[in-house]
Design an enzyme around this catalytic site. Structure first.
Site, PDB file in Angstrom:
ATOM      1  N   ASN A 160      11.779   8.253  36.780  1.00  0.00           N
ATOM      2  CA  ASN A 160      11.914   7.412  35.604  1.00  0.00           C
ATOM      3  C   ASN A 160      13.360   6.981  35.473  1.00  0.00           C
ATOM      4  O   ASN A 160      14.269   7.648  35.985  1.00  0.00           O
ATOM      5  CB  ASN A 160      11.466   8.169  34.342  1.00  0.00           C
ATOM      6  CG  ASN A 160      11.025   7.252  33.204  1.00  0.00           C
ATOM      7  OD1 ASN A 160      11.185   6.042  33.271  1.00  0.00           O
ATOM      8  ND2 ASN A 160      10.472   7.839  32.162  1.00  0.00           N
ATOM      9  N   ARG A 180       9.535   3.738  32.399  1.00  0.00           N
ATOM     10  CA  ARG A 180       9.601   3.089  33.709  1.00  0.00           C
ATOM     11  C   ARG A 180       9.179   4.082  34.787  1.00  0.00           C
ATOM     12  O   ARG A 180       9.857   4.261  35.801  1.00  0.00           O
ATOM     13  CB  ARG A 180      11.020   2.578  33.965  1.00  0.00           C
ATOM     14  CG  ARG A 180      11.504   1.547  32.943  1.00  0.00           C
ATOM     15  CD  ARG A 180      12.852   0.990  33.342  1.00  0.00           C
ATOM     16  NE  ARG A 180      13.312  -0.028  32.419  1.00  0.00           N
ATOM     17  CZ  ARG A 180      14.249   0.153  31.495  1.00  0.00           C
ATOM     18  NH1 ARG A 180      14.831   1.348  31.371  1.00  0.00           N
ATOM     19  NH2 ARG A 180      14.619  -0.827  30.701  1.00  0.00           N
ATOM     20  N   ARG A 210      -1.648  -0.436  29.777  1.00  0.00           N
ATOM     21  CA  ARG A 210      -0.563   0.126  28.963  1.00  0.00           C
ATOM     22  C   ARG A 210       0.298  -0.981  28.364  1.00  0.00           C
ATOM     23  O   ARG A 210       0.727  -0.897  27.214  1.00  0.00           O
ATOM     24  CB  ARG A 210       0.289   1.045  29.840  1.00  0.00           C
ATOM     25  CG  ARG A 210       1.475   1.673  29.159  1.00  0.00           C
ATOM     26  CD  ARG A 210       2.260   2.495  30.168  1.00  0.00           C
ATOM     27  NE  ARG A 210       3.433   3.111  29.623  1.00  0.00           N
ATOM     28  CZ  ARG A 210       4.355   3.737  30.347  1.00  0.00           C
ATOM     29  NH1 ARG A 210       4.204   3.822  31.665  1.00  0.00           N
ATOM     30  NH2 ARG A 210       5.412   4.283  29.772  1.00  0.00           N
ATOM     31  N   GLU A 238      19.508   7.751  31.654  1.00  0.00           N
ATOM     32  CA  GLU A 238      18.974   8.886  32.412  1.00  0.00           C
ATOM     33  C   GLU A 238      18.301   8.378  33.678  1.00  0.00           C
ATOM     34  O   GLU A 238      17.655   7.317  33.683  1.00  0.00           O
ATOM     35  CB  GLU A 238      17.970   9.653  31.543  1.00  0.00           C
ATOM     36  CG  GLU A 238      17.456  10.943  32.132  1.00  0.00           C
ATOM     37  CD  GLU A 238      16.659  11.763  31.114  1.00  0.00           C
ATOM     38  OE1 GLU A 238      17.073  11.810  29.936  1.00  0.00           O
ATOM     39  OE2 GLU A 238      15.624  12.328  31.495  1.00  0.00           O
ATOM     40  N   HIS A 296       7.650  12.689  40.037  1.00  0.00           N
ATOM     41  CA  HIS A 296       7.694  11.752  38.911  1.00  0.00           C
ATOM     42  C   HIS A 296       9.110  11.204  38.808  1.00  0.00           C
ATOM     43  O   HIS A 296      10.069  11.979  38.762  1.00  0.00           O
ATOM     44  CB  HIS A 296       7.303  12.518  37.635  1.00  0.00           C
ATOM     45  CG  HIS A 296       7.395  11.745  36.364  1.00  0.00           C
ATOM     46  ND1 HIS A 296       6.295  11.191  35.751  1.00  0.00           N
ATOM     47  CD2 HIS A 296       8.451  11.471  35.551  1.00  0.00           C
ATOM     48  CE1 HIS A 296       6.678  10.596  34.631  1.00  0.00           C
ATOM     49  NE2 HIS A 296       7.977  10.753  34.488  1.00  0.00           N
ATOM     50  N   ASP A 356      15.786  10.106  36.567  1.00  0.00           N
ATOM     51  CA  ASP A 356      14.982  11.330  36.682  1.00  0.00           C
ATOM     52  C   ASP A 356      14.255  11.499  38.001  1.00  0.00           C
ATOM     53  O   ASP A 356      13.566  10.578  38.468  1.00  0.00           O
ATOM     54  CB  ASP A 356      13.849  11.322  35.629  1.00  0.00           C
ATOM     55  CG  ASP A 356      14.332  11.556  34.227  1.00  0.00           C
ATOM     56  OD1 ASP A 356      15.454  12.043  34.049  1.00  0.00           O
ATOM     57  OD2 ASP A 356      13.559  11.264  33.298  1.00  0.00           O
ATOM     58  N   GLU A 394      11.381  14.451  38.610  1.00  0.00           N
ATOM     59  CA  GLU A 394      10.661  15.603  38.077  1.00  0.00           C
ATOM     60  C   GLU A 394       9.526  15.943  39.032  1.00  0.00           C
ATOM     61  O   GLU A 394       8.805  15.053  39.495  1.00  0.00           O
ATOM     62  CB  GLU A 394      10.103  15.325  36.675  1.00  0.00           C
ATOM     63  CG  GLU A 394      11.165  15.234  35.597  1.00  0.00           C
ATOM     64  CD  GLU A 394      10.558  15.132  34.206  1.00  0.00           C
ATOM     65  OE1 GLU A 394      10.984  15.898  33.320  1.00  0.00           O
ATOM     66  OE2 GLU A 394       9.673  14.286  34.007  1.00  0.00           O
TER      67      GLU A 394
END
Length: 291
Positions: free
Chosen positions: A118, A127, A277, A99, A116, A101, A103
């Protein structure tokens, strides 16, 4: 002088190596959900998605693609768009999907959208890079582009690259290259997370929320019945000659500088710098190349 059958056949052959789709939404897309909230208008030149308290809406491409250069113009939900998400992305199917992305996370009036991005490969994402935009994306149409070739994925806005994810399979980083993907877009309610971590909810008194789409263009390899419309043995020189130079396209020095400018001024989150993270160590691509 009449065109010989041999010349005509040869011309048609090279024309089908790369599928170049443009503009007409009736020809290129199917509305997939929304119970009438998605509309194709103006003889196929305009597509709108709407969201109200009952439902959002969405569409997908008729074709699947395995590599391509995809452009779409979007005008995002104006005013108080808090809680709404407009998604525009490429995706395959299955448990180990790929995928790519875009967004667009809505916000309260006067506060900026968050773009956003990814990349998922073999079902794994994480990512994320996020950006503010340097213009009002609700005031007019702007072009959001994905370049996806065997060497890299480049996200661009109005022709300016904002992110590159390179093929680093050589160091064990999965890269989307084997699964054909469709183009999808949807407008939906995500007020549990989209705006300020879910603290700001959708104001349904502002509904319906509407996003607009125009000027779709795809220079891409169409995947159909298990094979690609692109020549499997194209060389860089032959690719350029046949109009598919994007198959080997990379970011030149001028656009590299423009991308660095965007990232320094407008990037607000980068997974490659999130040591909290990734306490056990940043992903391999973060210490090797742009991602």
């Amino acid at each position: 002088m009449a065109t010989s059958p041999a010349i005509l056949i040869t011309t048609l052959f090279f024309a089908t190596l790369i599928a170049a789709s443009s503009a007409n939404f009736y020809q290129n897309f199917d509305i997939t959900w929304g119970d009438g909230r998605a509309k194709i208008l103006n003889n196929g030149d305009l597509l709108t998605l709407s969201l109200d308290k009952a439902s959002g809406s969405g569409f997908q491409s008729k074709n699947e693609y395995l590599f391509g250069k995809i452009d779409m113009q979007l005008k995002l939900v104006p005013g108080n768009s808090a809680g709404t998400v407009t998604a525009y992305y490429l995706s395959s199917k299955g448990a180990t999907w790929d995928e790519i992305d875009f967004e667009f996370l809505g916000n309260v009036t006067g506060q900026p959208y968050i773009l956003h991005t990814n990349v998922f490969s073999q079902g794994k994402g994480n990512r994320e890079q996020q950006f503010y935009l340097w213009f009002d994306p609700t005031a007019d149409l702007h072009t959001y582009s994905i370049l996806w070739n065997p060497q890299r994925i480049v996200f661009s806005v109005d022709g300016t690259p904002i992110r590159e994810f390179r093929n680093l399979e050589s160091i064990g980083v999965p890269f989307p290259k084997n699964q054909p993907m469709r183009i999808y877009s949807s407008l939906w309610n995500a007020d549990d997370w989209a705006t300020q971590g879910g603290r700001v909810k959708t104001d349904w008194s502002q509904a319906p929320f509407t996003a607009s789409y125009r000027n779709f263009n795809a220079n891409a390899c169409v995947w159909s019945s298990g094979s690609s419309s692109c020549s499997s043995n194209s060389t860089p020189s032959s690719s350029s000659a046949h109009g598919n130079a994007w198959l080997t396209e990379e970011i030149d020095s001028k656009n590299e500088e423009r991308m660095k400018w965007v990232q320094s001024k407008y990037m607000i989150y980068n997974y490659c710098t999130d040591t909290k993270r990734f306490a056990q160590g940043l992903p391999a691509e973060c210490t090797t190349a742009s991602s």
